[in-house]
Scaffold this motif. Sequence first.
Motif, PDB file in Angstrom:
ATOM      1  N   ASN A 275       1.285  -4.153   5.157  1.00  0.00           N
ATOM      2  CA  ASN A 275       1.191  -4.391   3.724  1.00  0.00           C
ATOM      3  C   ASN A 275       2.418  -5.137   3.225  1.00  0.00           C
TER       4      ASN A 275
ATOM      5  N   GLY B 185       3.480   3.686  -7.058  1.00  0.00           N
ATOM      6  CA  GLY B 185       2.137   3.129  -7.040  1.00  0.00           C
ATOM      7  C   GLY B 185       2.079   1.624  -6.867  1.00  0.00           C
TER       8      GLY B 185
ATOM      9  N   ARG C  72       2.848  -0.360  -4.442  1.00  0.00           N
ATOM     10  CA  ARG C  72       2.341  -0.868  -3.167  1.00  0.00           C
ATOM     11  C   ARG C  72       0.812  -0.856  -3.123  1.00  0.00           C
ATOM     12  N   GLY C  73       0.184   0.008  -3.895  1.00  0.00           N
ATOM     13  CA  GLY C  73      -1.269   0.089  -3.912  1.00  0.00           C
ATOM     14  C   GLY C  73      -1.893  -0.409  -5.198  1.00  0.00           C
TER      15      GLY C  73
ATOM     16  N   GLN D 160      -3.926  -2.171  -7.843  1.00  0.00           N
ATOM     17  CA  GLN D 160      -5.225  -2.831  -7.741  1.00  0.00           C
ATOM     18  C   GLN D 160      -5.308  -3.996  -8.726  1.00  0.00           C
TER      19      GLN D 160
ATOM     20  N   GLU E 106      -3.786  -2.106   5.577  1.00  0.00           N
ATOM     21  CA  GLU E 106      -3.683  -1.584   4.218  1.00  0.00           C
ATOM     22  C   GLU E 106      -3.806  -2.696   3.187  1.00  0.00           C
TER      23      GLU E 106
ATOM     24  N   SER F 108      -7.199  -2.927   1.870  1.00  0.00           N
ATOM     25  CA  SER F 108      -7.662  -1.840   1.014  1.00  0.00           C
ATOM     26  C   SER F 108      -7.104  -1.958  -0.399  1.00  0.00           C
ATOM     27  N   THR F 109      -5.977  -2.635  -0.555  1.00  0.00           N
ATOM     28  CA  THR F 109      -5.365  -2.792  -1.874  1.00  0.00           C
ATOM     29  C   THR F 109      -5.629  -4.170  -2.476  1.00  0.00           C
ATOM     30  N   HIS F 110      -6.216  -5.063  -1.700  1.00  0.00           N
ATOM     31  CA  HIS F 110      -6.525  -6.407  -2.183  1.00  0.00           C
ATOM     32  C   HIS F 110      -8.007  -6.674  -1.926  1.00  0.00           C
TER      33      HIS F 110
END
Length: 271
Positions: free
Chosen positions: A108, A180, A182-183, A185, A230, A233-235
């Motif tokens: 990530n 938050g 790093r994740g 949305q 990861e 999952s976040t992009h």
Amino acid sequence: MRRSFLKPLLFLSLAASLGATSACSSDGDGVVLFSIEDDKALGDKVAAQTDSTYRAKGQLLERNSASNQRAYQLLDGVVNRVLNSGQVTYRNEFPWDVKIIKDDNVQNAFASPGGHIYVFTGLIKFLDNESQLAGVLGHEIAHADRRHTSKQLQEQYGISVLLSLVLGENPGQLAQIAAGLRGLQFSRTAEAEADQYSVMYLNGTGYYACDGTAGFFIKAQQQGQANPPEFLSTHPNPDNRIQAIQTKAQELGCANRTVSNANFDELKRLL
């Protein structure tokens, strides 16, 4: 004294953002923002908290450590080529730094407001070549440069909360936001724009294959769904995302550049 002087200025900025569109800053998708100076100040606060969090875990590779200096020299070379592409809007306004987080299990990267970029060792080791690394870093630089991160935080928390963090208030909220980041949305529109700007940044380098981000996504897809990186999952990754990157690269005629991987391979060995 400094606190009492800053507070009215910051809330004047808030008032301008909310009530006077002629004095507002508007970028990318058109969401009205607080000022560039507030953007930078918020980024500094969030980055300091992020540094502190990963330092406490023993995961932040410190720039001032002799053992990390060569790795940062190599990574900075990639980042600076992208920043000096002539395409980064806030090249001279934002501080722009990059830090490495030691975690080989995390593939990530993320950006704070104001141009603080974080990349995990797991991502660097996952990539096949320097153009892919430049592409992913360009994507994160675009999130900061197009102020996507600030916009998303503004939507989640509101401008008044963010400005209170700039003033040094709500430390618990600051820790929550930093954790938050790093994740975070983003919308599909913001992701598509970051992809497109990554291509333009890499084209402007005159050096990298400008579809490097697509190369990363292709490899990630090939890994299957059991343990996707990861970053995916976040992009959000709509079906046409790779095609859009490649189409833009073909339009600019910069997809077939060949870059030596000697420095990139050395960077991976050092990590």
